[in-house]
Design an enzyme around this catalytic site. Structure first.
Site, PDB file in Angstrom:
ATOM      1  CB  CYS A  66      27.937  -2.657 -11.518  1.00 39.56           C
ATOM      2  SG  CYS A  66      28.886  -3.565 -10.287  1.00 39.56           S
ATOM      3  CG  LEU A 108      -2.003  -1.060   1.260  1.00 39.10           C
ATOM      4  CD1 LEU A 108      -2.844  -0.919   2.527  1.00 39.10           C
ATOM      5  CD2 LEU A 108      -2.892  -0.981   0.031  1.00 39.10           C
ATOM      6  CG  HIS A 150      25.656   0.005  -8.050  1.00 39.57           C
ATOM      7  ND1 HIS A 150      24.751  -0.717  -8.787  1.00 39.57           N
ATOM      8  CD2 HIS A 150      26.650  -0.853  -7.740  1.00 39.57           C
ATOM      9  CE1 HIS A 150      25.170  -1.957  -8.923  1.00 39.57           C
ATOM     10  NE2 HIS A 150      26.323  -2.068  -8.294  1.00 39.57           N
ATOM     11  CD  GLU A 205      22.466   2.040  -9.565  1.00 37.87           C
ATOM     12  OE1 GLU A 205      23.407   2.711 -10.050  1.00 37.87           O
ATOM     13  OE2 GLU A 205      22.507   0.796  -9.458  1.00 37.87           O
ATOM     14  CG  ASP A 220      10.177   0.452   1.468  1.00 34.44           C
ATOM     15  OD1 ASP A 220       9.726   1.174   0.559  1.00 34.44           O
ATOM     16  OD2 ASP A 220       9.528  -0.478   1.981  1.00 34.44           O
ATOM     17  CB  ILE A 238       2.778 -16.066  11.906  1.00 34.91           C
ATOM     18  CG1 ILE A 238       1.393 -16.700  11.970  1.00 34.91           C
ATOM     19  CG2 ILE A 238       3.717 -16.724  12.938  1.00 34.91           C
ATOM     20  CD1 ILE A 238       1.351 -18.157  11.604  1.00 34.91           C
ATOM     21  CD  GLU A 287       8.170   0.808   5.377  1.00 35.01           C
ATOM     22  OE1 GLU A 287       9.011   1.661   5.041  1.00 35.01           O
ATOM     23  OE2 GLU A 287       7.659   0.007   4.577  1.00 35.01           O
TER      24      GLU A 287
HETATM   25  N1  GLN Z   1      28.663  -9.576 -11.194  1.00 37.34           N
HETATM   26  C1  GLN Z   1      29.568  -8.496 -11.219  1.00 37.34           C
HETATM   27  C2  GLN Z   1      30.534  -8.524 -10.041  1.00 37.34           C
HETATM   28  O1  GLN Z   1      30.308  -9.193  -9.078  1.00 37.34           O
HETATM   29  C3  GLN Z   1      28.832  -7.171 -11.270  1.00 37.34           C
HETATM   30  C4  GLN Z   1      28.019  -6.872 -10.051  1.00 37.34           C
HETATM   31  C5  GLN Z   1      27.016  -5.781 -10.249  1.00 37.34           C
HETATM   32  O2  GLN Z   1      26.638  -5.460 -11.367  1.00 37.34           O
HETATM   33  N2  GLN Z   1      26.484  -5.248  -9.159  1.00 37.34           N
HETATM   34  O3  GLN Z   1      31.554  -7.859 -10.068  1.00 37.34           O
END
Ligand code: GLN
Length: 538
Positions: free
Chosen positions: A383, A17, A509, A511, A73, A151, A143
């Site tokens: 990555c 939700l 990463h 993002e 989250d 359960i 949260e």
């Molecule tokens: N599989 C790759 C590694 O372990 C890339 C990992 C990923 O894309 N987060 O280096």
């Protein structure tokens, strides 16, 4: 504020939700009023963390600065509040039990029978208060994952009951329910909400505020009815109507006065109205795009959007920053091959090759990168996406025929991507990758430097394999440049392609760090490059 206050969000009637979004929106409003707020998620499953879960099970695994592999989250929490989270912000039943069992083995409970109450509930209460005791926050919003009546969430609800009893109005419970609309009778129905509040009451918890997820507006009579049956004031019945974007929810909650009711109930003096000007500007740009670009997201979990949650959200932030709508087309890497690639990727303005693990879909990723490289299409590799870009370049430009990552082919003659030295001896799978935030130094004569505007950055990681430095010179000479390096461990963190308008791939990463207040520069610039590409084609 003198003492930290604790707000719990529980869910009833159905899962999904949007407890995370309600919690994040409330946090945003309180922060916009000048309070210091953090959000924590308690997950009732027995895994120690979601790092070992397949994305199909639980969506993306979100990584924090301190290297915790957490529930997605937490990504929402950071995107809304612009505050980093940490390991303490995500606790699972597995972690709780592990801590209690470790204590039992150490002899901390000598002589006692170790039980759910009080030992497990004490550990839960301890985990909730770690953030509060740090004295860094006025409010800790916790949260509780799952739905009341499950359960596995019972010990958590019991911990909430105890804290409410001990802390009085320093604790508050928000219960999120669904008020379904029955088309046949043309009515909104409150009975499921009444039942879920009764379930909560059976565990001794009286919610203070009820947030009702609904597709139609609740009128006053209906709010009064819910208030009467659920022992709350009518002002504490909050409507959460379906909206076009999750980023509308803080505005909705402000209009419904959720934050004000929280402050009143916790007897916190109201200092000032929330300052949401920046947020409103973001929403305006998001909703009034001047054009649209198409980005292809090549990955192998495309059936489930949650698998790439942070990437999709980063595109929303970057789209708003450019005032363009970013249409992300999810493309299954297994569907891409030499004969389908031209057709599948033809109308894209940018291509992103996603992170991932294992062999499945690799050829399609490599094929897409070749297409982006040869056709001057803006390309961002993340990555595994960077690793595939290195493999593609090795094979197709340097002529290293079977070049590969040793993750996919341990006996390749050209291991251009190889396991990191300190990973070789690792056999346990949980929490053992190179995780979290590490520094990276950017070369000044690079596109990356232009984008970041600074030479020393930190980004979050989650991987075991890396660029094999034995091939560095060969790649660099041919035009694939290592423009970002971790100097401590001598790891290639960013590469770009000479002569290509926008070809950047990163071992980290980006993002995970994109928020509404700080859209990630790589995404913002990638979308800008896609817009340029589109205009050129037109
Ligand atoms: N599989 C790759 C590694 O372990 C890339 C990992 C990923 O894309 N987060 O280096």
């Amino acid at each position: 504020m003198a003492e930290t206050k604790y707000i719990f969000t529980t869910g009833g009637v159905a899962s999904s939700l949007g407890k995370g979004i309600i919690s994040s929106s409330l946090a945003k409003l309180l922060i916009a009023r000048g309070f210091r707020v953090t959000i924590q998620k308690l997950d009732p499953y027995i895994n120690i963390d979601p790092g070992t879960l397949n994305p199909y099970e639980h969506g993306e695994c979100y990584v924090t600065d301190d290297g915790a592999e957490t529930d997605l989250d937490l990504g929402h929490y950071e995107r809304f509040t612009n505050e980093p989270t940490s390991q303490a912000n995500n606790v699972t039943t597995g972690r709780i039990y592990q801590a209690v069992i470790d204590k039992e083995r150490r002899g901390d409970y000598l002589g006692e029978t170790v039980q759910v109450i009080p030992h497990i509930t004490d550990e839960i209460k301890h985990r909730i208060q770690i953030l509060g005791n740090s004295r860094k926050f006025d409010f800790v919003i916790t949260e509780i994952g799952g739905t009341v009546g499950d359960i596995e969430s019972l010990p958590y609800i019991e911990a909430v009951r105890q804290m409410k009893w001990e802390f009085g109005n320093r604790c508050l419970v928000i219960h999120l329910t669904l008020v379904p609309f029955l088309a046949s009778s043309g009515e909104l129905k409150t009975k499921p909400t009444q039942h879920s509040v009764k379930t909560l009451l059976e565990s001794g918890v009286q919610p203070d505020i009820i947030v009702c997820r609904t597709e139609k507006h609740l009128n006053q009579a209906l709010r009064n009815k819910i208030a009467l049956f659920c022992n709350v004031t009518p002002s504490a019945v909050i409507e959460s109507i379906d909206v076009e974007t999750i980023y509308d929810v803080p505005m909705l909650m402000r209009d419904e006065k959720l934050d004000q009711v929280v402050l009143e109930k916790m007897q916190v003096p109201i200092r000032k109205e929330p300052d949401l000007i920046k947020w409103e500007e973001f929403l305006f740009r998001l909703k009034h795009p001047v054009g649209e670009v198409k980005i292809g997201l090549v990955g192998k979990y495309v059936e489930l959007k949650d698998s790439y949650k942070s990437i999709l959200e980063a595109f929303i932030h970057a789209g708003a920053a450019n005032q363009y709508k970013v249409h992300v087309r999810m493309i299954h890497s297994e569907s891409i091959n030499e004969s389908s690639v031209n057709k599948l990727l033809a109308d894209l303005d940018g291509i992103l090759v996603a992170p991932g693990f294992g062999e499945r879909g690799i050829d399609g990723k490599i094929c897409s990168i070749k297409y982006a490289r040869e056709n001057n299409v803006p390309f961002l590799g993340i990555c595994l996406g960077m690793q595939c870009a290195v493999v593609e370049f090795g094979r197709n430009v340097l002529g290293l025929k079977d070049a590969h990552s040793t993750e996919m082919n341990a006996s390749t003659s050209y291991p251009v991507i190889d396991i990191m030295a300190d990973q070789k001896s690792v056999s346990n799978k949980g929490g053992t990758m190179r995780l979290g935030s590490y520094p990276c130094s950017i070369r000044k004569d690079s596109l990356a430097y232009k984008i970041y505007g600074i030479a020393e950055i930190r980004e979050r990681h989650r991987h075991r394999y890396e660029f094999n430095n034995a091939y560095l010179e060969q790649f660099e000479k041919a035009g694939m440049l290592p423009v970002g390096i971790n100097k401590t461990d001598n790891l290639v963190e960013m590469i770009e392609l000479q002569g290509h308008p926008w070809f950047l791939a990163v071992q980290f990463h980006p993002e995970y760090r994109s928020t509404v207040a700080n859209p990630h520069p790589l995404f913002v610039n990638f979308v800008a490059a896609a817009i340029t590409h589109l205009k050129k084609r037109q």
